[in-house]
Design a protein around this motif. Structure first.
Motif, PDB file in Angstrom:
ATOM      1  N   ALA A 263      80.087  52.368  74.578  1.00 19.48           N
ATOM      2  CA  ALA A 263      79.971  51.729  73.229  1.00 19.48           C
ATOM      3  C   ALA A 263      80.812  52.493  72.243  1.00 19.48           C
ATOM      4  O   ALA A 263      81.341  52.029  71.227  1.00 19.48           O
ATOM      5  N   THR A 264      80.827  53.685  72.506  1.00 18.72           N
ATOM      6  CA  THR A 264      81.664  54.709  71.490  1.00 18.72           C
ATOM      7  C   THR A 264      83.199  54.296  71.522  1.00 18.72           C
ATOM      8  O   THR A 264      83.753  54.089  70.390  1.00 18.72           O
TER       9      THR A 264
ATOM     10  N   SER B 128      72.062  51.433  68.088  1.00 17.84           N
ATOM     11  CA  SER B 128      71.862  51.658  69.506  1.00 17.84           C
ATOM     12  C   SER B 128      70.546  51.093  69.811  1.00 17.84           C
ATOM     13  O   SER B 128      69.606  51.802  69.101  1.00 17.84           O
TER      14      SER B 128
ATOM     15  N   TYR C   5      78.474  54.422  62.824  1.00 15.54           N
ATOM     16  CA  TYR C   5      79.712  54.360  63.694  1.00 15.54           C
ATOM     17  C   TYR C   5      80.197  55.998  63.713  1.00 15.54           C
ATOM     18  O   TYR C   5      80.342  56.562  62.847  1.00 15.54           O
TER      19      TYR C   5
ATOM     20  N   SER D  32      77.412  46.622  64.962  1.00  9.99           N
ATOM     21  CA  SER D  32      77.813  46.571  66.410  1.00  9.99           C
ATOM     22  C   SER D  32      76.503  47.147  66.963  1.00  9.99           C
ATOM     23  O   SER D  32      76.039  48.294  66.744  1.00  9.99           O
TER      24      SER D  32
ATOM     25  N   ASP E 252      83.233  50.921  69.509  1.00 10.29           N
ATOM     26  CA  ASP E 252      82.888  50.936  68.123  1.00 10.29           C
ATOM     27  C   ASP E 252      84.168  51.577  67.512  1.00 10.29           C
ATOM     28  O   ASP E 252      84.576  51.222  66.282  1.00 10.29           O
TER      29      ASP E 252
ATOM     30  N   ASN F  58      86.313  49.557  64.453  1.00 10.97           N
ATOM     31  CA  ASN F  58      86.383  50.134  63.149  1.00 10.97           C
ATOM     32  C   ASN F  58      87.775  50.182  62.631  1.00 10.97           C
ATOM     33  O   ASN F  58      88.000  50.796  61.329  1.00 10.97           O
TER      34      ASN F  58
ATOM     35  N   ARG G  89      77.275  51.019  63.564  1.00 10.17           N
ATOM     36  CA  ARG G  89      76.855  51.085  64.822  1.00 10.17           C
ATOM     37  C   ARG G  89      75.257  51.209  64.931  1.00 10.17           C
ATOM     38  O   ARG G  89      74.901  52.070  64.087  1.00 10.17           O
TER      39      ARG G  89
ATOM     40  N   ASN H 130      74.459  48.316  70.608  1.00 12.83           N
ATOM     41  CA  ASN H 130      74.674  48.408  71.951  1.00 12.83           C
ATOM     42  C   ASN H 130      73.480  48.600  72.703  1.00 12.83           C
ATOM     43  O   ASN H 130      72.327  49.193  72.339  1.00 12.83           O
TER      44      ASN H 130
END
Length: 606
Positions: free
Chosen positions: A74-75, A91, A4, A66, A78, A82, A89, A68
């Protein structure tokens, strides 16, 4: 694996503005954001929640991931997730060379809960469907699906909770993250039937059980009325070298409406301050660790305020401290000396620049103290120190040194571990704790002081207070480090009457007793500092209500809770960094900010 990453050096509103294309063209981005959040609430539906997994209740001893798969926001998701607990995180793009996503599944094997964000195009891929089924077999799975309602039919085979949102936007990403952890409530219904499983009118209701993150306008407060005066006060303080940086947070009615970082870690400006930076709280430790531990023991009938030190601390029984009531310790009216400068009487054989079996206790980089220095030197010296007649208010660090001894005697556990396990972990406080260098890198911790008189080094992640440092970094009066967000969580629990995240930590009556005035000779509560009835002192600020409680810290910190206004004000700084320590107080930086907050709120009411 992609961990993240948060745009943490800017406020929540600034993050939203940065990520939102609409912000550049609107007159008031906060109002526009509020409108988009309203639209997202209306078009976001919680489905398949028969297990009541959403909102997540248990945060303790769980690892969250998490993932994506095709979401463009997604940023934002996340960064919000958090704020509730540690969420790593991942991806799917990083696994493009593995079309079946099996390697991603393997990387998730040690996680208990997996949240998967799925974009409109990704839901049609067979690899996505297989991955979700695989996760459902072994994990607590929550799926967040963005796109038109008809794509829900692709998830007919899942039994895990599904949060569907019509648009993949920053506002939807923020809302869905908050909905999962209970910062926002679910209540909308599916507008159309898309399959035999997902029918029009479906949708679960949930309650808000944790902090929410929003803009002041949601409460009718103008963002400019908050941001402009606070900006001016803090930037003026930085320009006058009161502190190189600071973080200010405002929580109103359970909503974080202001969260902003200023300046840098040091005057060299090599690292900007971020909203999730970790600060040395100094005496805020007294309420955010020692007092809450005492409150828990009080509720468990393991601590009586009218029992004495001699009853709880065997080593005190042959000293003049044996008859001191616990109540007097917590009210600072036991007759104790205010402070003992242990570092001033260190002998050459008691410290070393290198670690060894003889010198294992690290108090700073390249500075170590001999084994058992606290038990052999510090505690006996405190127990045998002078004692004035009781009944007079004298603020004393010794009182909380002794309360730590009481707590550890009654819990059979080191106090730092006790508060971590009983409060910080289950509350979702990611950063709060003692000895932060054991868990975090130096870059995440704001330097406290360039120590030129004791340790002769930059103090980074080791407690500034000399006595607490010599005690190994854990003491009842100092040693706790935290981010602003973690403090907001802790004190929102207090403001909620002891409830947070669906769990009861205290009874309301316990909070009321400890935080209300309990002394006939001072303004103090039990462990807590309070509003001063003398108007000449304007403490903690001119506009704070008489119910206000909290504490300040010598490093340039404060937390103030006003139950009347349902308000939490947090200020964190490192004012000791190369400047006279009293400048922050003499310029009344903290009270000025607090009054600016009240003025903005009062203006909204009018």
């Amino acid at each position: 694996m992609f961990k993240y990453c948060l745009y943490s050096s800017i406020s929540i509103l600034s993050l939203f503005i940065t990520l939102s294309s609409f912000a550049s063209s609107c007159h008031n981005p906060s109002l526009t954001w509020l409108e988009q959040m309203k639209a997202s609430r209306q078009s976001t539906v919680l489905l398949n929640n028969d297990s009541s997994l959403v909102p997540v209740i248990d945060l303790d001893n769980k690892r969250f991931a998490s993932v994506n798969i095709g979401s463009v926001n997604a940023t934002t998701f996340d960064s919000i997730a958090n704020k509730y607990t540690a969420v790593d995180r991942f991806s799917a793009e990083a696994y493009n060379s593995h079309a079946d996503l099996n390697l991603l599944g393997a990387d998730l094997k040690l996680y208990h809960s997996v949240i998967v964000q799925v974009g409109q195009e990704a839901i049609y891929k067979e690899s996505t469907r297989r991955f979700l089924q695989d996760m459902e077999r072994s994990k607590q799975l929550i799926v967040v699906l963005y796109g038109p309602a008809n794509i829900l039919a692709r998830l007919d085979s899942l039994e895990s909770p599904v949060i569907w949102s019509a648009s993949d936007s920053p506002s939807s990403a923020s809302l869905t993250a908050q909905l999962i952890f209970g910062g926002a409530a679910a209540g909308s219904k599916l507008p159309v039937t898309v399959s035999p499983k997902f029918k029009a009118g479906d949708g679960f209701h949930t309650a808000s059980i944790r902090l929410s993150y929003t803009v002041p306008e949601e409460l009718g407060i103008n963002s400019g009325d908050l941001e402009k005066p606070i900006d001016n006060i803090v930037r003026s303080a930085i320009a006058q070298r009161v502190t190189p940086g600071a973080v200010v947070m405002v929580v109103k009615d359970g909503r974080v409406i202001f969260d902003k970082a200023y300046g840098s870690h040091t005057y060299e400006k090599t690292r900007e301050t971020r909203i999730d930076d970790i600060f040395d709280l100094a005496s805020v430790t007294k309420i955010a660790a020692t007092t809450i531990a005492s409150m828990r023991l009080y509720e468990q009938n393991k601590l009586s305020l009218d029992s004495t030190m001699g009853y709880y601390v065997p080593l005190s029984r042959e000293t003049n401290k044996r008859s001191i009531p616990v109540r007097d310790l917590m009210l600072h009216q036991a007759g104790l000396v205010s402070y003992i400068p242990f570092h001033s009487s260190l002998k050459p054989g008691e410290y070393s620049r290198d670690s060894s079996d003889v010198f294992p206790v690290k108090v700073a980089d390249n500075y170590y103290i001999r084994r058992n220095f606290y038990n052999d030197v510090m505690l006996p010296r405190m127990l045998n120190s002078g004692l004035r007649p009781a009944g007079k208010y004298v603020y004393s660090d010794l009182s909380m040194y002794f309360m730590k001894e009481v707590i550890e005697q009654q819990t059979s556990e080191p106090m730092d571990q006790y508060v971590q396990n009983e409060f910080y972990k289950p509350l979702g406080m990611k950063y709060a704790g003692f000895t932060p260098r054991m868990r975090f890198s130096k870059s995440e911790i704001v330097p406290t002081e360039n120590d030129t008189y004791f340790r002769k080094t930059l103090i980074e992640g080791y407690v500034h207070d000399q006595g607490a440092a010599l005690a190994g970094g854990v003491a009842g009066h100092a040693g706790l480090f935290s981010s602003a967000n973690d403090l907001a969580i802790l004190f929102q629990m207090m403001l909620n009457g002891g409830i947070y995240g669906g769990k009861q930590y205290f009874q309301p009556s316990t909070i009321d007793m400890f935080t209300s005035r309990q002394s006939d000779i001072s303004r103090r509560g039990l462990g807590f500092d309070r509003w001063d009835p003398d108007p000449a002192n304007r403490y903690p600020s001119e506009l704070a209500s008489p119910q206000t409680y909290g504490h300040t810290g010598f490093t340039g910190t404060c937390v103030w809770v006003d139950p009347k206004s349902k308000l939490i004000y947090i200020f964190l700084s490192n004012r000791l960094y190369q400047q006279p320590a009293n400048k922050l107080s003499s310029l009344r930086v903290r009270p000025k900010i607090q009054d600016a907050i009240y003025k903005a709120i009062n203006k909204a009411v009018l």
